[in-house]
Design a protein around this motif. Structure first.
Motif, PDB file in Angstrom:
ATOM      1  N   GLY A   1      -3.680   7.975  -4.798  1.00  0.00           N
ATOM      2  CA  GLY A   1      -2.588   7.997  -3.833  1.00  0.00           C
ATOM      3  C   GLY A   1      -3.057   8.318  -2.432  1.00  0.00           C
ATOM      4  N   ILE A   2      -3.871   9.369  -2.294  1.00  0.00           N
ATOM      5  CA  ILE A   2      -4.379   9.744  -0.970  1.00  0.00           C
ATOM      6  C   ILE A   2      -5.269   8.646  -0.390  1.00  0.00           C
ATOM      7  N   ALA A   3      -6.134   8.077  -1.239  1.00  0.00           N
ATOM      8  CA  ALA A   3      -7.033   7.009  -0.775  1.00  0.00           C
ATOM      9  C   ALA A   3      -6.242   5.789  -0.308  1.00  0.00           C
TER      10      ALA A   3
ATOM     11  N   LEU B   1       0.829  -1.211   0.000  1.00  0.00           N
ATOM     12  CA  LEU B   1       0.000   0.000   0.000  1.00  0.00           C
ATOM     13  C   LEU B   1       0.861   1.258   0.000  1.00  0.00           C
ATOM     14  N   LEU B   2       1.893   1.252   0.821  1.00  0.00           N
ATOM     15  CA  LEU B   2       2.798   2.398   0.913  1.00  0.00           C
ATOM     16  C   LEU B   2       3.531   2.617  -0.404  1.00  0.00           C
ATOM     17  N   ALA B   3       3.991   1.537  -1.019  1.00  0.00           N
ATOM     18  CA  ALA B   3       4.716   1.647  -2.282  1.00  0.00           C
ATOM     19  C   ALA B   3       3.817   2.170  -3.392  1.00  0.00           C
ATOM     20  N   PHE B   4       2.619   1.610  -3.485  1.00  0.00           N
ATOM     21  CA  PHE B   4       1.694   2.024  -4.545  1.00  0.00           C
ATOM     22  C   PHE B   4       1.202   3.444  -4.319  1.00  0.00           C
ATOM     23  N   GLY B   5       0.755   3.720  -3.101  1.00  0.00           N
ATOM     24  CA  GLY B   5       0.261   5.059  -2.799  1.00  0.00           C
ATOM     25  C   GLY B   5       1.354   6.097  -2.908  1.00  0.00           C
TER      26      GLY B   5
END
Length: 299
Positions: A110-112, A54-58
């Motif tokens: 990204g924020i979501a 999640l951190l990498a994608f966002g």
């Protein structure tokens, strides 16, 4: 005929993918994601793959959005500089409207995505986009202080990873922020020195004195020293849960001193070759320093 059509489609898809990488500055975005993941590994009580993904994608979406907004705003200036004139918007391969849609979608996604981790992570990600787009980008043609402003969103990723792992902001992520904040100055001023002529074509004011002189390098040296000091502060046990062993601190100190040597060489020689070596040394420093921190935690 089918083969020809297929080749055209493949060529078009390849071109679109290449432009997407260019507009989101894939290499820069990946390096930012690396910093965020390093911060996460330092803060996480236990390592879980899902939050890292999640951190990498966002994180990639947020950095990609910032870079896309930046290229929309600077499209006319990018067309004036050799290093940027072939960017998708500046070269006319991508319309402003299409780029704007991409930037907005990346921002929302990204924020979501970061919000799923926790609201604080999403908030800092949003602040990063806002400062980069609304403050740093327009200031680049106004004042050299733009680098100071740009160093704030540039320093958020390392800190962001810790916040993503802990849902807390305190001295630990604050220290990670300060390490990357001070690092920004020697890195970008070395880059600014190398590309000074090109930056001037676009009207950008990147060097602190506006010139390639020893006063500029003195500031590079000063910020490099501060970077080294802040990088080893956790060894003294005053940064909460963020700790550093003596051997790790010595390694980081040596890495920093190598970078400082290149800074002094630039002071002595004042040439682009020395600036390039300093810039490359700075990239090596930030990567190796983060690796040392992570390895030290788990050894």
């Amino acid at each position: 005929m089918k083969t020809a059509v297929s080749s055209v489609k493949e060529g078009t898809q390849s071109h679109i993918f290449a432009d997407f990488k260019e507009i989101t500055k894939a290499r820069l975005s990946i390096s930012v994601v690396f910093s965020a993941i390093a911060g996460y590994l330092l803060g996480a009580p236990e390592i879980q793959l899902y939050p890292i993904l999640l951190l990498a994608f966002g994180g990639y979406c947020m950095v990609g959005a910032s870079n896309t907004f930046n290229q929309i705003i600077e499209k006319d200036l990018d067309a004036l500089m050799n290093r940027t004139k072939d960017r998708p918007i500046a070269a006319g391969r991508l319309s402003v409207r299409t780029a704007s849609v991409i930037a907005v979608i990346l921002t929302i996604i990204g924020i979501a995505t970061l919000y799923i981790l926790n609201p604080k992570t999403a908030m800092f990600g949003a602040i990063s986009i806002f400062l980069y787009t609304s403050a740093y980008t327009p200031l680049k043609t106004k004042t050299p202080l733009a680098v100071f402003v740009g160093a704030i969103p540039g320093a958020i990723p390392f800190m962001l990873g810790w916040v993503a792992a802990t849902d807390e902001f305190g001295i630990e992520p604050g220290t990670l922020f300060m390490i990357q904040f001070f690092w920004q100055f020697p890195h970008f001023w070395a880059l600014g020195w190398m590309l000074d002529e090109d930056y001037k074509r676009g009207g950008f004011k990147m060097l602190p004195t506006g010139k390639k002189d020893r006063k500029t390098v003195l500031q590079i040296i000063m910020y490099t020293i501060w970077m080294i000091v802040v990088s080893i502060i956790p060894v003294f046990g005053i940064t909460g849960a963020l700790t550093l062993s003596i051997p790790a601190a010595i390694i980081i100190f040596i890495l920093g001193m190598v970078m400082l040597v290149y800074a002094f060489r630039l002071y002595e020689r004042q040439d682009n070759a020395s600036a390039k070596k300093l810039m490359l040394a700075s990239v090596s420093y930030i990567t190796l320093m983060q690796i040392v921190y992570v390895v030290d935690k788990f050894l």
